[in-house]
Design a protein around this motif. Structure first.
Motif, mmCIF file in Angstrom:
data_model
loop_
_atom_site.group_PDB
_atom_site.id
_atom_site.type_symbol
_atom_site.label_atom_id
_atom_site.label_comp_id
_atom_site.label_asym_id
_atom_site.label_seq_id
_atom_site.Cartn_x
_atom_site.Cartn_y
_atom_site.Cartn_z
ATOM 1 N N GLN A 122 42.400 79.468 46.527
ATOM 2 C CA GLN A 122 41.742 79.456 47.839
ATOM 3 C C GLN A 122 42.050 78.109 48.493
ATOM 4 O O GLN A 122 42.105 77.097 47.812
ATOM 5 C CB GLN A 122 40.217 79.578 47.707
ATOM 6 C CG GLN A 122 39.712 80.887 47.175
ATOM 7 C CD GLN A 122 38.193 80.826 46.973
ATOM 8 O OE1 GLN A 122 37.470 80.262 47.785
ATOM 9 N NE2 GLN A 122 37.732 81.390 45.876
ATOM 10 N N GLU A 152 45.503 77.130 53.237
ATOM 11 C CA GLU A 152 45.552 76.690 54.642
ATOM 12 C C GLU A 152 45.138 75.225 54.759
ATOM 13 O O GLU A 152 45.604 74.501 55.645
ATOM 14 C CB GLU A 152 44.687 77.603 55.529
ATOM 15 C CG GLU A 152 43.188 77.455 55.383
ATOM 16 C CD GLU A 152 42.572 78.102 54.133
ATOM 17 O OE1 GLU A 152 41.359 77.938 53.927
ATOM 18 O OE2 GLU A 152 43.293 78.761 53.355
ATOM 19 N N VAL A 153 44.272 74.764 53.847
ATOM 20 C CA VAL A 153 43.868 73.351 53.822
ATOM 21 C C VAL A 153 45.053 72.502 53.358
ATOM 22 O O VAL A 153 45.359 71.461 53.942
ATOM 23 C CB VAL A 153 42.641 73.142 52.904
ATOM 24 C CG1 VAL A 153 42.283 71.667 52.787
ATOM 25 C CG2 VAL A 153 41.454 73.957 53.406
ATOM 26 N N ASP A 180 48.126 73.251 53.723
ATOM 27 C CA ASP A 180 49.078 73.239 54.843
ATOM 28 C C ASP A 180 48.635 72.290 55.956
ATOM 29 O O ASP A 180 49.476 71.656 56.605
ATOM 30 C CB ASP A 180 49.283 74.655 55.386
ATOM 31 C CG ASP A 180 50.141 75.505 54.457
ATOM 32 O OD1 ASP A 180 50.957 74.941 53.705
ATOM 33 O OD2 ASP A 180 49.981 76.738 54.470
ATOM 34 N N ARG A 181 47.322 72.161 56.177
ATOM 35 C CA ARG A 181 46.821 71.183 57.157
ATOM 36 C C ARG A 181 47.143 69.773 56.691
ATOM 37 O O ARG A 181 47.582 68.926 57.473
ATOM 38 C CB ARG A 181 45.301 71.339 57.318
ATOM 39 C CG ARG A 181 44.879 71.972 58.610
ATOM 40 C CD ARG A 181 43.422 71.779 58.959
ATOM 41 N NE ARG A 181 42.444 72.033 57.932
ATOM 42 C CZ ARG A 181 41.949 73.227 57.626
ATOM 43 N NH1 ARG A 181 42.356 74.303 58.256
ATOM 44 N NH2 ARG A 181 41.039 73.357 56.687
ATOM 45 N N LYS A 233 50.725 68.480 57.062
ATOM 46 C CA LYS A 233 51.158 68.234 58.448
ATOM 47 C C LYS A 233 50.590 66.935 59.037
ATOM 48 O O LYS A 233 50.910 66.588 60.166
ATOM 49 C CB LYS A 233 50.719 69.400 59.334
ATOM 50 C CG LYS A 233 51.351 70.727 58.933
ATOM 51 C CD LYS A 233 52.517 71.026 59.798
ATOM 52 C CE LYS A 233 53.079 72.395 59.519
ATOM 53 N NZ LYS A 233 54.517 72.392 59.662
#
Length: 192
Positions: A154, A157-158, A160-161, A164
């Motif tokens: 889980q 997306e964190v 991936d943040r 970046k």
């Protein structure tokens, strides 16, 4: 009615089954970060020493307040050893490398960071943000590779943040997030 020997066999089978169930249960750790939560499922069956080492650091509170201090988009995010002011936290001794365990450095897997010495991993780890098969023992230029010991289940997306975020150079350290990305807390969620 069962004979005493049959009853003993049932008890032994019951113990063996409970041990098997215990070993195969997934162990998870939640990293509560300043960018959101990341949940890691650890693979103690394939990387027992590495998982034990990581869990000991989690239980000791070592990761609380550390930062992802090396972030390279298109490669990985590394953390677990530095404070926000880029001071390295003290660690226990290094562990033996478990890179030949059949696990590959694929996107979303977590592996131990180390120096050029294959048996130098302590507390720092990294999460692969893409498939990095060249870090596997079989493909690694040094023939040793990096030990994968779990995967993100889980919060990708964190990750991936985080990959970046804008990075900079701080002293001798490159690829440091300009704004610290902190691991506020690492918590064991499920134990085998």
């Amino acid at each position: 009615m069962h004979t005493p020997l049959q009853r003993l066999a049932h008890v032994v089978m019951g113990v063996a089954l409970s041990v098997t169930v215990t070993v195969t249960q997934a162990q998870t750790v939640r990293l509560v970060t300043s960018q959101g939560d990341i949940v890691l499922q650890l693979d103690a069956a394939k990387a027992p020493r590495t998982v034990d080492n990581f869990v000991q650091y989690v239980k000791a509170g070592h990761y609380n307040g550390t930062v992802f201090h090396r972030v390279i988009d298109g490669f990985m995010i590394q953390g677990g050893g530095m404070t926000p002011d880029m001071k390295e936290k003290p660690t226990r001794g290094p562990i033996p490398l478990e890179s030949q365990n059949g696990l590959s450095n694929q996107r979303g897997t977590v592996a131990m960071a180390r120096t050029r010495d294959p048996n130098s991993a302590t507390a720092q780890f990294f999460i692969n943000v893409k498939d990095n098969a060249f870090l596997d023992a079989a493909r690694s230029p040094d023939g040793h590779g990096y030990a994968v010991f779990g995967k993100v289940t889980q919060g990708m997306e964190v990750v991936d943040r985080i990959r970046k975020v804008r990075t900079t150079q701080i002293g001798m350290y490159a690829d440091v997030p300009a704004e610290p990305v902190t691991i506020k807390q690492a918590v064991i969620e499920k134990q085998p």
